[in-house]
Design a protein around this motif. Sequence first.
Motif, PDB file in Angstrom:
ATOM      1  N   ARG A   1       0.904  -0.947   0.183  1.00 45.98           N
ATOM      2  CA  ARG A   1       0.091   0.122   0.043  1.00 45.98           C
ATOM      3  C   ARG A   1       1.059   0.894  -0.218  1.00 45.98           C
ATOM      4  N   GLN A   2       0.505   1.752  -0.547  1.00 45.73           N
ATOM      5  CA  GLN A   2       1.372   3.418  -1.561  1.00 45.73           C
ATOM      6  C   GLN A   2       0.600   4.654  -1.646  1.00 45.73           C
ATOM      7  N   MET A   3      -0.410   4.490  -1.132  1.00 44.19           N
ATOM      8  CA  MET A   3      -1.305   5.568  -1.600  1.00 44.19           C
ATOM      9  C   MET A   3      -1.300   7.036  -1.281  1.00 44.19           C
ATOM     10  N   ILE A   4      -0.790   7.369  -2.364  1.00 46.45           N
ATOM     11  CA  ILE A   4      -0.757   8.771  -2.363  1.00 46.45           C
ATOM     12  C   ILE A   4      -1.554  10.442  -2.276  1.00 46.45           C
ATOM     13  N   ARG A   5      -2.616   9.630  -2.852  1.00 45.53           N
ATOM     14  CA  ARG A   5      -3.749  10.127  -2.412  1.00 45.53           C
ATOM     15  C   ARG A   5      -5.000   9.556  -3.291  1.00 45.53           C
ATOM     16  N   SER A   6      -6.292  10.036  -2.336  1.00 46.33           N
ATOM     17  CA  SER A   6      -8.211   9.471  -3.119  1.00 46.33           C
ATOM     18  C   SER A   6      -8.937  10.507  -3.923  1.00 46.33           C
ATOM     19  N   GLU A   7      -9.190   9.679  -4.960  1.00 54.07           N
ATOM     20  CA  GLU A   7     -10.094  10.650  -5.548  1.00 54.07           C
ATOM     21  C   GLU A   7     -11.348   9.903  -5.621  1.00 54.07           C
ATOM     22  N   ASP A   8     -12.498  10.468  -5.589  1.00 52.24           N
ATOM     23  CA  ASP A   8     -13.928  10.472  -5.387  1.00 52.24           C
ATOM     24  C   ASP A   8     -13.779  10.676  -6.920  1.00 52.24           C
ATOM     25  N   MET A   9     -15.128   9.970  -7.391  1.00 58.43           N
ATOM     26  CA  MET A   9     -15.076  10.332  -8.764  1.00 58.43           C
ATOM     27  C   MET A   9     -16.650  10.340  -8.989  1.00 58.43           C
ATOM     28  N   GLY A  10     -17.813  10.785  -8.019  1.00 56.17           N
ATOM     29  CA  GLY A  10     -18.788  11.052  -7.400  1.00 56.17           C
ATOM     30  C   GLY A  10     -19.665  10.080  -7.536  1.00 56.17           C
ATOM     31  N   ASP A  11     -19.370   8.972  -8.604  1.00 60.68           N
ATOM     32  CA  ASP A  11     -20.538   8.040  -8.531  1.00 60.68           C
ATOM     33  C   ASP A  11     -20.244   7.351  -7.638  1.00 60.68           C
ATOM     34  N   GLY A  12     -19.874   7.529  -6.640  1.00 63.31           N
ATOM     35  CA  GLY A  12     -19.385   6.089  -5.795  1.00 63.31           C
ATOM     36  C   GLY A  12     -18.871   5.195  -5.834  1.00 63.31           C
ATOM     37  N   SER A  13     -17.958   5.686  -6.808  1.00 64.34           N
ATOM     38  CA  SER A  13     -16.099   5.100  -7.371  1.00 64.34           C
ATOM     39  C   SER A  13     -15.331   6.198  -5.887  1.00 64.34           C
TER      40      SER A  13
ATOM     41  N   ALA B   1      -8.782   1.406  -8.708  1.00 70.65           N
ATOM     42  CA  ALA B   1      -9.852   1.702  -8.401  1.00 70.65           C
ATOM     43  C   ALA B   1     -10.969   0.656  -7.835  1.00 70.65           C
ATOM     44  N   VAL B   2     -12.046   1.590  -6.899  1.00 75.26           N
ATOM     45  CA  VAL B   2     -12.530   0.507  -6.076  1.00 75.26           C
ATOM     46  C   VAL B   2     -14.307   0.953  -6.624  1.00 75.26           C
ATOM     47  N   ARG B   3     -14.826   0.223  -7.284  1.00 74.29           N
ATOM     48  CA  ARG B   3     -16.073   0.883  -7.646  1.00 74.29           C
ATOM     49  C   ARG B   3     -17.249   0.710  -7.191  1.00 74.29           C
ATOM     50  N   ALA B   4     -18.243   1.583  -7.080  1.00 77.68           N
ATOM     51  CA  ALA B   4     -19.586   1.512  -6.508  1.00 77.68           C
ATOM     52  C   ALA B   4     -19.782   0.279  -5.747  1.00 77.68           C
ATOM     53  N   ASP B   5     -19.790  -0.279  -6.837  1.00 78.71           N
ATOM     54  CA  ASP B   5     -20.414  -1.547  -6.333  1.00 78.71           C
ATOM     55  C   ASP B   5     -19.545  -3.122  -5.943  1.00 78.71           C
ATOM     56  N   GLY B   6     -18.501  -1.916  -5.252  1.00 84.90           N
ATOM     57  CA  GLY B   6     -17.312  -2.782  -4.558  1.00 84.90           C
ATOM     58  C   GLY B   6     -16.605  -3.657  -5.546  1.00 84.90           C
ATOM     59  N   GLY B   7     -16.617  -3.491  -6.801  1.00 82.68           N
ATOM     60  CA  GLY B   7     -15.306  -4.435  -7.537  1.00 82.68           C
ATOM     61  C   GLY B   7     -14.291  -3.442  -7.419  1.00 82.68           C
ATOM     62  N   VAL B   8     -13.100  -4.161  -7.480  1.00 77.33           N
ATOM     63  CA  VAL B   8     -11.366  -3.363  -7.254  1.00 77.33           C
ATOM     64  C   VAL B   8     -10.767  -4.259  -8.273  1.00 77.33           C
TER      65      VAL B   8
ATOM     66  N   LEU C   1     -17.150   4.942 -12.955  1.00 78.31           N
ATOM     67  CA  LEU C   1     -15.900   4.516 -13.138  1.00 78.31           C
ATOM     68  C   LEU C   1     -16.317   2.726 -13.626  1.00 78.31           C
ATOM     69  N   GLY C   2     -16.277   2.488 -14.908  1.00 77.40           N
ATOM     70  CA  GLY C   2     -16.984   1.029 -14.855  1.00 77.40           C
ATOM     71  C   GLY C   2     -15.665  -0.096 -14.746  1.00 77.40           C
ATOM     72  N   THR C   3     -16.741  -1.295 -14.844  1.00 80.30           N
ATOM     73  CA  THR C   3     -15.414  -2.330 -15.466  1.00 80.30           C
ATOM     74  C   THR C   3     -14.556  -1.664 -16.473  1.00 80.30           C
TER      75      THR C   3
END
Length: 86
Positions: free
Chosen positions: A21-33, A52-59, A77-79
């Motif tokens: 894990r080396q996250m430098i920042r998180s970005e809210d995509m506005g649709d739950g992703s 990427a983490v999708r709104a439905d929990g897909g990573v 942010l789709g598949t």
Amino acid sequence: MNEDQAKRAYKDYCTQKDRKRQMIRSEDMGDGSWLFVEVDEPSRNGRYEGVAVRADGGVFTFHGALGKVLRRSQGKLGTPKSCERF
């Protein structure tokens, strides 16, 4: 999906895939992703990588400057398409 849920999904994914894990920042995509950016080098040959983490929990992971452009140009942010996975 809220930020805490997305961070938990990111953490679990990294643990499961034995990924550092080396996250430098998180970005809210506005649709739950959410995007968890790990590398962002804004140079001519810059790199853009993370998880990427999708709104439905897909990573899934994303790589490359082209991925950044595609993510910004799409509303959701789709598949990832097969060409984006490699």
